[in-house]
Design a protein around this motif. Structure first.
Motif, PDB file in Angstrom:
ATOM      1  N   ARG A 233       0.977  -1.507   0.300  1.00 45.64           N
ATOM      2  CA  ARG A 233      -0.317  -0.111  -0.001  1.00 45.64           C
ATOM      3  C   ARG A 233       0.893   1.227  -0.062  1.00 45.64           C
ATOM      4  O   ARG A 233       2.261   1.359   0.902  1.00 45.64           O
ATOM      5  N   THR A 235       0.387   4.264   0.955  1.00 43.37           N
ATOM      6  CA  THR A 235      -0.108   4.828   2.054  1.00 43.37           C
ATOM      7  C   THR A 235       0.840   4.013   3.342  1.00 43.37           C
ATOM      8  O   THR A 235       1.020   5.702   4.229  1.00 43.37           O
ATOM      9  N   LYS A 299      -4.269  15.472   9.600  1.00 43.11           N
ATOM     10  CA  LYS A 299      -3.544  15.786   7.696  1.00 43.11           C
ATOM     11  C   LYS A 299      -3.664  17.172   8.178  1.00 43.11           C
ATOM     12  O   LYS A 299      -2.601  17.746   7.760  1.00 43.11           O
ATOM     13  N   VAL A 349      -4.981   7.010   9.961  1.00 40.80           N
ATOM     14  CA  VAL A 349      -5.313   6.531   8.210  1.00 40.80           C
ATOM     15  C   VAL A 349      -6.578   4.615   8.387  1.00 40.80           C
ATOM     16  O   VAL A 349      -6.643   4.347   8.107  1.00 40.80           O
ATOM     17  N   ILE A 408      -1.936  12.151   1.675  1.00 38.94           N
ATOM     18  CA  ILE A 408      -2.345  10.896   2.435  1.00 38.94           C
ATOM     19  C   ILE A 408      -3.859  11.276   2.497  1.00 38.94           C
ATOM     20  O   ILE A 408      -3.905  12.820   2.802  1.00 38.94           O
ATOM     21  N   LYS A 409      -4.744  10.630   2.249  1.00 39.09           N
ATOM     22  CA  LYS A 409      -5.797   9.761   2.568  1.00 39.09           C
ATOM     23  C   LYS A 409      -6.447   9.635   4.075  1.00 39.09           C
ATOM     24  O   LYS A 409      -6.095   8.845   4.234  1.00 39.09           O
ATOM     25  N   GLU A 412      -8.379   6.627   5.436  1.00 40.49           N
ATOM     26  CA  GLU A 412      -8.600   5.885   4.265  1.00 40.49           C
ATOM     27  C   GLU A 412      -8.668   4.006   4.596  1.00 40.49           C
ATOM     28  O   GLU A 412      -9.595   3.502   4.485  1.00 40.49           O
TER      29      GLU A 412
END
Length: 434
Positions: A233, A235, A299, A349, A408-409, A412
């Motif tokens: 991943r 992320t 974030k 996350v 970055i989400k 997620e």
């Protein structure tokens, strides 16, 4: 009332918060802050350049990466309560050995033991406690726990300075070594791995809220995650590098702040006093960063933080006294933030489900990135005789992290922020190996 509950309403969770704060106090004090005093004392004792002793910090952190994987596995097996007990005892043994070292090799081995123990206690065991106890309040909770970093700057450095001056470095390390072992015993007796063991819900919410707003389905201990799935991943790598990157910046600054302040014209007494005074501002700063994290999200807070950090560092390298003082105030307010994000970002996350697995893989990478701070300081100091260029490197690193965070989400893979249908579908996807 909701806002007040969000920032202060932790009930029985306050015990866990204070325990994690104290683990951070010993980690920051023994591994980072006291290097301002202990490393030069050891260098003088052994008759070698201070930069050689400082480089052992990078060696210790790199060796630690291997053992952090092991400690992560142990944490998953026996739980955070017992893991923290084991790690705090190791930290005490290692710190004792550092002060009694008669060679650079002995110092390096002892520092490895202390670093592995103290960092694993604070970040692996402590991170697991925070993720389980405070999955949606982890931002403000890390604001409280990372006050331990500032308190180490404010109290540990003056304490070890006085002890080294009066007792010598060998005798000085005995008191902190004993104290950290006492904390280990208190923790194993009083702490619990999950809030359910104290008959309360995560975040101290009501049963109704927990059923309605949290993902409660039974899933395996690792949440479906494997090392292969995490490594695949993008992320995962962004989170590891970004959270470790801010720790790298803080490591560059705090491990030699007394030395750097002497370079720009302060006496050692003034430099130690400055750290003590600014530490109190840092306690407030930790809370502010935690509250921002809670209110606007991890974030956005990290983006603001990185720009703030870079600006402060660029003021410092001018070496103009007034701007150096502005830097010191800005740094004090930011100090706890970098430690906040080591748990807050992964928890945001990936969530609490399988967090011990995620953190057991992610934290060693964070630690490796952070460890380069020691190497930068040691090599820059040996090459130039000054730490100025270290601060320039740290400012650039801070801005690079800002760019990484943009991609970055935030939630997620966090099941507590998904609908029930989304969480179930995601869990099924992981279990099927996708």
């Amino acid at each position: 009332m909701k806002g007040k509950s969000e920032l202060f309403g932790f009930g029985k969770g306050w015990g866990t918060i204070i325990y994690c704060l104290l683990m951070f106090w010993f980690y920051a004090g023994m591994v980072n802050d006291s290097s301002n005093i202990v490393a030069p004392a050891i260098a003088e004792k052994l008759g070698i350049p201070a930069g050689n002793v400082l480089n052992m910090g990078t060696v210790a952190a790199m060796v630690g990466v291997i053992f952090f994987f092991i400690m992560g596995a142990i944490n998953r097996k026996i739980g955070a309560r017992l893991t923290s007990f084991l790690c705090l005892i190791l930290a005490g043994i290692g710190y004792f050995g550092m002060g009694h070292a008669n060679s650079l090799l002995q110092y390096g081995v002892s520092l490895c033991i202390c670093t592995i123990g103290a960092m694993s206690a604070g970040y692996i065991a402590g991170g697991a406690l925070v993720a389980q106890w405070f999955p949606k309040k982890k931002g403000i909770v890390m604001g409280y726990t990372t006050m331990g970093h500032n308190m180490a700057t404010g109290f540990f450095v003056p304490m070890i300075t006085v002890l080294v001056a009066r007792l010598g470095v060998a005798n000085a390390v005995v008191i902190p070594a004993v104290l950290v072992c006492i904390l280990a015993v208190v923790g194993v007796l009083l702490m619990r791995n999950t809030p359910q063991e104290r008959h309360i819900n995560p975040d101290n919410v009501s049963d109704e809220v927990y059923r309605r707003e949290y993902f409660n389905d039974e899933i395996d201990e690792d949440g479906g995650w494997t090392v292969k799935k995490l490594f695949s991943r993008r992320t995962f790598w962004l989170v590891a590098i970004a959270s470790g990157g801010y720790q790298f910046v803080s490591t560059v600054i705090i491990t030699q702040l007394v030395v750097r302040n002497q370079e720009v014209g302060f006496t050692q007494t003034q430099a130690v006093a400055i750290m003590t005074i600014l530490a109190f501002a840092g306690i407030l700063g930790s809370w502010i960063i935690g509250a921002m994290d809670q209110k606007i999200g991890t974030k956005k807070t990290m983006i603001f933080f990185g720009i703030w950090y870079a600006a402060a560092l660029l003021l410092e390298v001018t070496e103009i006294r007034a701007l150096v003082i502005v830097f010191l105030v800005m740094f004090a307010l930011a100090l706890g933030g970098s430690a906040n994000f080591t748990t807050s970002l992964p928890a945001a996350v990936f969530g609490r489900h399988g967090f011990k697995k995620v953190n057991s893989v992610l934290f060693p990478i964070q630690a490796l990135v952070s460890s380069f701070g020691f190497m930068v300081n040691g090599n820059v100091l040996n090459a130039t005789g000054s730490l100025r260029m270290s601060y320039v490197i740290a400012a650039i690193a801070s801005l690079i992290v800002v760019v990484i965070v943009v991609f970055i989400k935030e939630h997620e893979y966090n099941r507590d922020f998904m609908t029930e249908e989304q969480a179930e579908a995601f869990t099924k996807q992981l279990m099927e190996g996708k």
